[in-house]
Design an enzyme around this catalytic site. Structure first.
Site, short mmCIF file in Angstrom:
data_model
loop_
_atom_site.label_atom_id
_atom_site.label_comp_id
_atom_site.label_asym_id
_atom_site.label_seq_id
_atom_site.Cartn_x
_atom_site.Cartn_y
_atom_site.Cartn_z
N CYS A 162 0.81 -1.23 0.00
CA CYS A 162 0.00 0.00 0.00
C CYS A 162 0.84 1.27 0.00
O CYS A 162 0.28 2.37 -0.06
CB CYS A 162 -0.94 -0.01 1.19
SG CYS A 162 -1.90 -1.53 1.30
N HIS A 301 -2.93 7.97 5.80
CA HIS A 301 -3.15 6.65 5.22
C HIS A 301 -4.57 6.21 5.57
O HIS A 301 -5.30 5.74 4.71
CB HIS A 301 -2.11 5.66 5.74
CG HIS A 301 -2.14 4.34 5.05
ND1 HIS A 301 -1.97 4.22 3.68
CD2 HIS A 301 -2.34 3.08 5.51
CE1 HIS A 301 -2.06 2.94 3.33
NE2 HIS A 301 -2.29 2.23 4.43
N GLU A 312 -1.33 5.32 13.41
CA GLU A 312 -0.96 6.49 12.61
C GLU A 312 -1.16 7.78 13.41
O GLU A 312 -0.36 8.71 13.31
CB GLU A 312 -1.77 6.55 11.31
CG GLU A 312 -1.31 7.65 10.38
CD GLU A 312 -2.00 7.65 9.02
OE1 GLU A 312 -1.56 8.41 8.14
OE2 GLU A 312 -2.99 6.89 8.84
N LYS A 332 -9.75 8.02 1.90
CA LYS A 332 -10.19 6.64 1.71
C LYS A 332 -11.64 6.45 2.20
O LYS A 332 -12.27 5.46 1.86
CB LYS A 332 -9.26 5.66 2.42
CG LYS A 332 -7.87 5.53 1.77
CD LYS A 332 -7.03 4.51 2.52
CE LYS A 332 -5.65 4.35 1.87
NZ LYS A 332 -4.78 5.53 2.06
N HIS A 337 -9.89 1.84 -0.22
CA HIS A 337 -8.44 1.66 -0.17
C HIS A 337 -7.96 1.03 -1.47
O HIS A 337 -8.24 -0.13 -1.74
CB HIS A 337 -8.07 0.79 1.03
CG HIS A 337 -6.60 0.70 1.29
ND1 HIS A 337 -5.67 1.38 0.54
CD2 HIS A 337 -5.89 0.00 2.23
CE1 HIS A 337 -4.46 1.11 1.00
NE2 HIS A 337 -4.57 0.29 2.03
N PHE A 396 1.57 -3.15 3.98
CA PHE A 396 1.89 -4.48 4.50
C PHE A 396 3.38 -4.74 4.24
O PHE A 396 3.91 -4.43 3.17
CB PHE A 396 1.07 -5.55 3.78
CG PHE A 396 -0.35 -5.68 4.27
CD1 PHE A 396 -0.86 -4.87 5.27
CD2 PHE A 396 -1.19 -6.63 3.72
CE1 PHE A 396 -2.16 -5.00 5.72
CE2 PHE A 396 -2.50 -6.78 4.16
CZ PHE A 396 -2.99 -5.96 5.16
#
Length: 410
Positions: A162, A301, A312, A332, A337, A396
């Site tokens: 991502c 994110h 975050e 998002k 996403h 990830f």
């Protein structure tokens, strides 16, 4: 001597609009692109909602047969960015100093799954398409784009889940900054709406299981229960400042800072202390030669998973302070996403935030989480003088990437 890097072209295709203007109108108005999935039969699937690109048919029907859907989306967004920039290889840029950084998180998984299914049903592994490999390889994004636009300089695709979009744009920025290229088309694309891949995400309990499209993607909300999978592509034309000025280019903004780190912690979870993400943020701020106080907006994110949003937030506080008032939102909440394509699309959104003087909202934020106490721009965006925007991507594998876009002031 280090070069300055400016943005001279924008291109997207997304769940909330198939070009930059339509996408931005949706983002400004808090309009999401989430609905029940149409790509495949939903029988037995626990998760049924997604953020698909709507009404998309690749313009070259013959070429479409040789391209995975992710590559079709990539080429579509790249074409808009190129047309917007006015760059033509061999006319106003040296082809050998014009390249591509085009990434993805996973690659041609739809094609792979279709081919495996075909061979299994026919009980004959030799029935695989001769086009299988060039359609599934992750570097097909950059390869196809370089051929389409005769970009004969560096062509590569960073695959970092991502964070792929942010890393491709950031590394392209460094390439121009250090004098290796004059123009780079940089961004990312993704499409993973295939039954098995989708099931994999669902079974790791990463995705929201809600059926209400207005309550599926709810970053920073107390009731958040996972992300909504999206698809699309986002690309920027990055150009060395003097090269852009010489040809009279329209300049949207300046790419001013980049940071990249690794959590080295867990294959899917961000580090609980937010240390890796915080270091990437600090690295980008230092690279831009500014302080945290100069940042006017953070595009988070913000996936909507319980862990991501909490960790975050911790990372942001490490850099900006416990009581920071900096606006931070997750687009998002509207786009879903896009995995590897998220950073590319969000870099375009950040650029528009600067040029339009508007901070996008986090929609669906109805029940504040008492543990998350920053200004998440709930539900309604706001007009503001935006000079510096920071964009975060966490992937990830522990990959962290941060970009800083700056208002161009000559």
């Amino acid at each position: 001597m280090e070069k300055r890097v400016v943005i001279t072209g924008l291109g997207v295709i997304s769940p909330v609009g198939n070009n930059v203007d339509d996408m931005w109108e949706s983002i400004k108005n808090g309009k999401h692109g989430i609905a029940e999935i149409t790509h495949f039969d939903l029988t037995n699937h626990k998760v049924t909602m997604g953020a698909e690109v709507k009404d998309f048919v690749y313009e070259d029907k013959r070429a479409a047969k040789r391209l995975d859907r992710a590559d079709q989306l990539a080429l579509t967004a790249a074409k808009e960015a190129m047309e917007d920039s006015g760059i033509v290889s061999g006319e106003n840029v040296d082809p050998d100093r014009f390249g591509v950084y085009g990434g993805t998180g996973i690659g041609g998984i739809i094609t792979l799954e279709n081919e495996v299914t075909k061979c299994t049903k026919k009980e004959n592994p030799t029935r695989a398409s001769a086009l299988l490999i060039p359609m599934v390889m992750p570097n097909a994004v950059s390869g196809n784009i370089s051929m389409a636009f005769q970009a004969k300089g560096c062509s590569m695709g960073i695959v970092s889940a991502c964070a792929a979009g942010t890393h491709n744009i950031g590394e392209a920025y460094r390439n121009i900054k250090h004098g290796y290229s004059d123009v780079l088309l940089a961004g990312s694309a993704e499409s993973v709406f295939s039954p098995v891949c989708f099931s994999g995400f669902a079974n790791m309990t990463a995705m929201s299981t809600r059926k209400d499209p207005d309550r599926c993607s709810t970053p920073f909300d107390l009731e958040r229960d996972g992300f909504i999978l999206g698809e699309g592509a986002g690309f920027l034309v990055l150009e060395e400042l003097e090269h852009a000025k010489k040809r009279g280019a329209k300049i949207y903004g300046e790419l001013a800072g980049y940071g990249a780190t690794s959590d080295a912690y867990h294959i899917t979870s961000p580090a609980p202390d937010g240390e890796g993400a915080a270091k990437a943020i600090k690295m980008a701020i230092d690279d831009a030669g500014i302080t945290a106080d100069d940042i006017d907006y953070i595009n988070a994110h913000g996936t909507g998973t319980p862990y991501n949003d909490a960790f975050e937030t911790i990372a942001v506080k490490k850099v900006f302070g416990e009581n920071t008032k900096v606006p931070i939102s997750s687009t998002k909440s509207m786009t879903g996403h896009l995995l590897g394509a998220a950073g590319g699309l969000e870099a375009v959104i950040c650029t528009k935030a600067i040029t339009e003087g508007f901070i996008p909202p986090t929609i669906g934020l109805q029940k504040p989480d008492p543990e998350l106490d920053l200004d998440y721009v709930p539900n309604v965006g706001r007009e503001a003088n935006v000079e510096y925007v920071l964009s975060n991507s966490l992937g990830f594998g522990g990959h962290n990437g941060t970009l800083i876009v700056k208002k161009y002031q000559g």
